[in-house]
Design a protein around this motif. Structure first.
Motif, short mmCIF file in Angstrom:
data_model
loop_
_atom_site.label_atom_id
_atom_site.label_comp_id
_atom_site.label_asym_id
_atom_site.label_seq_id
_atom_site.Cartn_x
_atom_site.Cartn_y
_atom_site.Cartn_z
N LEU A 1 50.15 78.75 40.68
CA LEU A 1 50.24 79.60 39.51
C LEU A 1 50.04 78.77 38.25
CD1 LEU A 1 53.43 81.74 40.34
CD2 LEU A 1 51.02 82.41 40.62
N LYS A 2 49.57 79.40 37.20
CA LYS A 2 49.53 78.75 35.90
C LYS A 2 50.95 78.72 35.32
CE LYS A 2 47.23 79.10 31.38
NZ LYS A 2 46.22 79.84 30.58
N GLY A 3 51.31 77.62 34.70
CA GLY A 3 52.66 77.47 34.17
C GLY A 3 52.87 78.20 32.86
N LEU A 4 52.22 79.34 32.70
CA LEU A 4 52.30 80.12 31.47
C LEU A 4 52.03 81.59 31.78
CD1 LEU A 4 52.22 80.44 28.28
CD2 LEU A 4 49.77 79.99 28.46
N GLY A 5 53.02 82.44 31.56
CA GLY A 5 52.80 83.87 31.67
C GLY A 5 52.62 84.39 33.08
N GLN A 6 53.05 83.62 34.08
CA GLN A 6 52.96 84.06 35.48
C GLN A 6 54.27 83.71 36.16
OE1 GLN A 6 49.32 82.21 36.96
NE2 GLN A 6 48.05 83.57 35.71
N ASN A 7 55.18 84.67 36.19
CA ASN A 7 56.56 84.40 36.57
C ASN A 7 56.85 84.70 38.03
OD1 ASN A 7 57.05 83.71 33.92
ND2 ASN A 7 58.08 85.63 33.39
N LEU A 8 57.48 83.72 38.67
CA LEU A 8 57.99 83.87 40.03
C LEU A 8 59.49 83.63 39.96
CD1 LEU A 8 57.56 84.23 43.07
CD2 LEU A 8 57.03 81.79 43.22
N ALA A 9 60.28 84.62 40.39
CA ALA A 9 61.73 84.57 40.24
C ALA A 9 62.31 83.26 40.77
CB ALA A 9 62.37 85.75 40.97
N GLY A 10 63.15 82.64 39.94
CA GLY A 10 63.82 81.41 40.31
C GLY A 10 63.04 80.14 40.03
N GLU A 11 61.78 80.28 39.62
CA GLU A 11 60.95 79.11 39.35
C GLU A 11 60.90 78.84 37.84
OE1 GLU A 11 59.94 77.28 41.76
OE2 GLU A 11 60.41 78.71 43.37
N PRO A 12 60.56 77.62 37.43
CA PRO A 12 60.49 77.30 36.00
C PRO A 12 59.56 78.25 35.24
CG PRO A 12 60.38 75.29 37.30
CD PRO A 12 60.29 76.43 38.28
N ASP A 13 59.94 78.53 34.00
CA ASP A 13 59.16 79.40 33.12
C ASP A 13 59.13 78.73 31.75
OD1 ASP A 13 57.85 81.51 31.88
OD2 ASP A 13 59.67 82.71 31.65
N THR A 14 58.39 77.62 31.66
CA THR A 14 58.44 76.79 30.46
C THR A 14 57.35 77.07 29.45
OG1 THR A 14 57.01 75.03 31.33
CG2 THR A 14 59.37 74.91 31.89
N ASN A 15 56.25 77.66 29.87
CA ASN A 15 55.10 77.87 28.99
C ASN A 15 54.60 76.58 28.35
OD1 ASN A 15 54.87 80.94 28.98
ND2 ASN A 15 57.00 80.65 28.37
N ILE B 1 50.46 82.06 49.35
CA ILE B 1 51.73 81.35 49.33
C ILE B 1 51.72 80.44 48.11
CG2 ILE B 1 53.19 79.64 50.48
CD1 ILE B 1 52.23 80.80 53.14
N VAL B 2 52.61 80.68 47.19
CA VAL B 2 52.67 79.90 45.95
C VAL B 2 53.28 78.54 46.24
CG1 VAL B 2 53.60 79.78 43.62
CG2 VAL B 2 52.84 81.99 44.54
N ILE B 3 52.54 77.47 45.93
CA ILE B 3 53.03 76.12 46.21
C ILE B 3 53.48 75.37 44.96
CG2 ILE B 3 51.57 75.96 48.27
CD1 ILE B 3 49.81 73.96 46.67
N GLY B 4 53.25 75.96 43.78
CA GLY B 4 53.68 75.29 42.56
C GLY B 4 53.02 75.87 41.33
N GLN B 5 53.13 75.12 40.23
CA GLN B 5 52.58 75.55 38.95
C GLN B 5 51.70 74.46 38.35
OE1 GLN B 5 55.79 76.53 36.31
NE2 GLN B 5 56.56 78.20 37.60
N THR B 6 50.78 74.89 37.49
CA THR B 6 49.82 73.96 36.88
C THR B 6 50.10 73.73 35.39
OG1 THR B 6 48.25 75.74 36.38
CG2 THR B 6 48.03 74.61 38.50
N ASN B 7 49.58 72.64 34.91
CA ASN B 7 49.78 72.17 33.54
C ASN B 7 49.09 73.07 32.52
OD1 ASN B 7 50.55 70.49 31.44
ND2 ASN B 7 49.49 68.69 32.22
N VAL B 8 49.73 73.25 31.38
CA VAL B 8 49.19 74.09 30.30
C VAL B 8 49.53 73.48 28.95
CG1 VAL B 8 49.36 76.25 31.60
CG2 VAL B 8 51.30 75.51 30.21
N PRO B 9 48.71 73.74 27.91
CA PRO B 9 49.11 73.36 26.56
C PRO B 9 50.27 74.24 26.11
CG PRO B 9 47.13 74.69 26.48
CD PRO B 9 47.40 74.41 27.93
N GLU B 10 51.06 73.78 25.16
CA GLU B 10 52.22 74.54 24.72
C GLU B 10 51.84 75.95 24.29
OE1 GLU B 10 55.99 73.08 22.44
OE2 GLU B 10 54.57 73.77 20.90
N PHE B 11 52.40 76.93 24.98
CA PHE B 11 52.18 78.36 24.74
C PHE B 11 50.70 78.76 24.83
CE2 PHE B 11 56.25 77.62 22.45
CZ PHE B 11 57.06 78.44 23.23
N GLY B 12 49.87 77.90 25.40
CA GLY B 12 48.47 78.26 25.65
C GLY B 12 47.60 78.33 24.42
#
Length: 486
Positions: free
Chosen positions: A69-83, A109-120
Motif C-alpha cells: 500500500l502507499k503510505g498515504l491515504g490508504q488505511n488498513l486497520a491497526g497499521e501505521p497511518d503517517t502520511n 495480501i498486504v505486506i507493507g507500506q511504501t515511502n511518500v513525501p509529507e502529505f503527498g
C-alpha cells in the motif's frame, strides 16, 4: 519473462508456486534491495504470512498476490497511518478504508507500506520522516512522487503491483520516471470512504502502478464500483476492461497530441521525441493523429489547483488539531507543508467556489474535444527524473516561505506558484486530468540518453479507460514498453 500479478495468480492455482513462499520472496527482496531504495517504510511480516497460510482461494483475480500500500491515504486497520509526516509518526489507522478493503477482496495480501513525501505534496519522494526514496534505474535519481516508494518497489521487482494515488500526477509521474504503467482512473470509478469521500474535491483518486496492461485492466475490473454514498459516480463498464483490451477498436481511432507545456514552460527534446515516436507508430497503423493546442488556460488552472490544495490542507490541519488537542506550528511539519497550510488559512468560500466552477468549465471544454478525438497524447513528464539532491526550491523562495505568515492572501498564493515553479517545469502535463476528472495513463515507451525512462500520457474521455488500455495493449503487443530488467 518475469510474471505479472495475474500470471502469479495462475501459477498459484496450478500449483507451480507456493503462496507462502511467494510472500516470503517479496520480503527477501525487501531485505536485499530496500537498504538502497528506501522504497518500503513499513512491513507486516507476521500478519501477512499468517494471512497467506489461511488464505482461501475463492476465484479472486489476484489470489494471494503480495501488495504494498502507499503510505498515504490508504488505511488498513491497526497499521501505521503517517502520511509521511513527522506529526503523525505514531498515528495508526482505526479502520480499513473501502479502497483497501476492495483490494483485499480481490485477493491481495498486504505486506507493507511504501515511502511518500509529507502529505503527498511533491512530485518527488523525500520526507524528513523517512528519507528519500531512490530510483532502481539509477540510485542517484528520484523515482518521482508522490507514489515514489510504490514505483521504486514495482520497478525493482519487489512486488508486481503497488497501490498509489494521484491528485496531480502522483501515479503517472513516478510511472514516467520509473518505467511503469500508471493509470489514473475516471473520477468516481474506484471506492472512496468511509471517512475521506472527496479527495481534494475529486482531484485525487486511488489506483496502482503496474507492469502489464492486463494487470491494470483486471485491477480496474476488481475495483470499479458504484457507491450510492459517494459524491462522484461513474457507471460500471461492462463486460469489463480485461475483456476489452484484446478486442479491436470499435472504429478507426483519431488521436490529438501536443508536445508543448500547458503552462508555457520548456519541454525537453527527449520528451518531445517520445511523443513524436508514438505519433509515427500510430500513423504506421493507420491511426489518424493531429497536433493541437491545449484548449485550456493552463496557468489559470494551476493557480486554481493550488487554491484547492491550500484549502484542503487548512481543513486537514483543523481536524488534526482537534485530534491532538493543540494548535500545530511550523515545527510540526516541513516548510513546504507549512507554506501551503498558511495560504489555505486566508482563503474565502468565494475563492473556493470560483475554483470549483472553473474546474467544471474546464471539464466541459475537454469533453467537447472528444467529439473529434478518441484520446489526447502528451508527454507524461517534460524531463527525466531529477537527481535526489536536486534543488527544486530556490534560496529566495525558501526565505519567503519561512516568513509566510507576514504575507497577505495573494502573496501567499503567489508564493506557492513560486516555490513549485521548478517542480512544475518537470511535470506540467498531469494536473489537468485531475481537475477535469478524466482518466489518464502513462506508458513506458522511451529511454533517454542517460538511460532513464520517460513516459507518454494518453488522456481519455470521462468513463473511457477502455480505449486508453486498448492503446496500451497495442504498444505492449508490439514490444514497445521499456521496463527495467530485474
Amino acid at each position: 519473462m518475469v510474471m505479472d500479478a495475474l500470471g502469479m495468480s495462475e501459477a498459484l492455482r496450478d500449483g507451480k508456486i507456493d503462496r507462502l513462499e511467494l510472500i516470503k520472496e517479496s520480503y527477501q527482496k525487501i531485505d536485499q534491495l530496500n537498504g538502497k531504495l528506501n522504497a518500503v517504510i513499513q512491513r507486516r511480516d507476521e500478519r501477512a504470512l499468517r494471512e497467506a497460510e489461511k488464505f482461501v482461494d475463492k476465484g479472486q483475480p489476484f489470489a494471494g498476490i503480495p501488495l504494498l500500500l502507499k503510505g498515504l491515504g490508504q488505511n488498513l486497520a491497526g497499521e501505521p497511518d503517517t502520511n509521511g509526516a513527522r506529526l503523525l509518526k505514531n498515528n495508526y489507522a482505526q479502520e480499513t478504508d473501502n479502497f483497501v478493503n476492495r483490494l483485499q477482496k480481490a485477493g491481495f495480501i498486504v505486506i507493507g507500506q511504501t515511502n511518500v513525501p509529507e502529505f503527498g505534496f511533491k512530485n518527488i519522494t523525500d520526507p524528513t520522516l523517512y528519507g528519500a526514496a531512490h530510483n532502481p534505474w539509477n540510485l542517484q535519481y528520484s523515482p518521482g512522487g508522490s507514489s515514489g516508494g510504490s514505483a521504486s518497489a514495482v520497478a525493482a521487482g519487489i512486488v508486481p503491483i503497488a497501490a498509489g494515488n494521484d491528485g496531480g500526477g502522483s501515479i503517472r509521474i513516478p510511472a514516467s520516471f520509473s518505467g511503469l504503467i500508471g493509470l489514473k482512473p475516471t473520477r468516481g470509478r474506484v471506492p472512496v470512504g468511509p471517512t475521506s469521500w472527496r479527495g481534494w474535491q475529486g482531484a485525487a483518486i486511488n489506483f496502482a502502478l503496474t507492469k502489464s496492461i492486463r494487470d491494470t485492466a483486471a485491477l480496474l475490473d476488481a475495483l470499479q464500483i458504484v457507491q450510492p454514498a459517494a459524491p462522484f459516480q461513474t457507471p460500471l463498464f461492462k463486460p469489463g476492461f480485461l475483456a476489452r483490451i484484446e478486442q479491436p477498436f470499435k472504429r478507426k481511432l483519431r488521436v490529438a497530441y501536443s508536445i508543448e507545456s500547458p503552462v508555457g514552460s520548456t519541454v525537453s527534446q527527449e520528451a518531445k521525441a517520445a511523443v513524436l515516436e508514438v505519433v509515427t507508430f500510430l500513423n504506421s497503423l493507420g491511426i489518424q493523429t493531429n497536433e493541437i493546442e491545449n484548449p485550456l488556460n493552463g496557468p489559470e488552472l494551476m493557480q486554481s489547483y493550488y487554491i484547492v490544495n491550500a484549502g484542503e490542507t487548512a481543513s486537514m490541519f483543523q481536524k488534526i488539531e482537534q485530534k491532538i488537542g493543540r494548535k500545530v506550528t511550523s515545527a510540526d511539519m516541513e516548510l513546504t507543508t507549512w507554506a501551503i497550510y498558511q495560504a489555505g488559512l486566508l482563503l474565502s468560500a468565494k475563492d473556493y467556489s470560483k475554483t470549483l466552477s472553473l474546474w467544471d468549465e474546464a471539464s466541459a471544454v475537454m469533453d467537447r474535444l472528444y467529439e473529434s478525438y478518441d484520446a489526447y497524447l502528451t508527454p507524461t513528464t517534460a524531463y527525466i527524473a531529477p537527481k535526489i539532491n536536486a534543488e527544486l526550491i530556490t534560496v529566495k523562495s525558501l526565505k519567503k516561505m519561512r516568513h509566510v505568515t507576514e504575507l497577505n492572501k495573494d502573496e501567499r498564493l503567489n508564493l506557492i506558484s513560486e516555490f513549485f515553479e521548478r517542480s512544475l517545469k518537470l511535470t506540467p502535463f498531469t494536473q489537468q486530468a485531475n481537475m477535469t476528472g478524466q482518466p489518464a495513463i502513462s506508458l513506458p515507451t522511451f529511454v533517454s540518453k542517460k538511460g532513464l525512462p520517460l513516459g507518454v500520457q494518453f488522456i481519455g474521455r470521462k468513463g473511457d479507460e477502455a480505449t486508453l488500455m486498448q492503446l496500451g495493449r497495442l504498444f505492449e503487443r508490439n514490444h514497445m514498453f521499456k521496463m527495467l530488467d530485474e
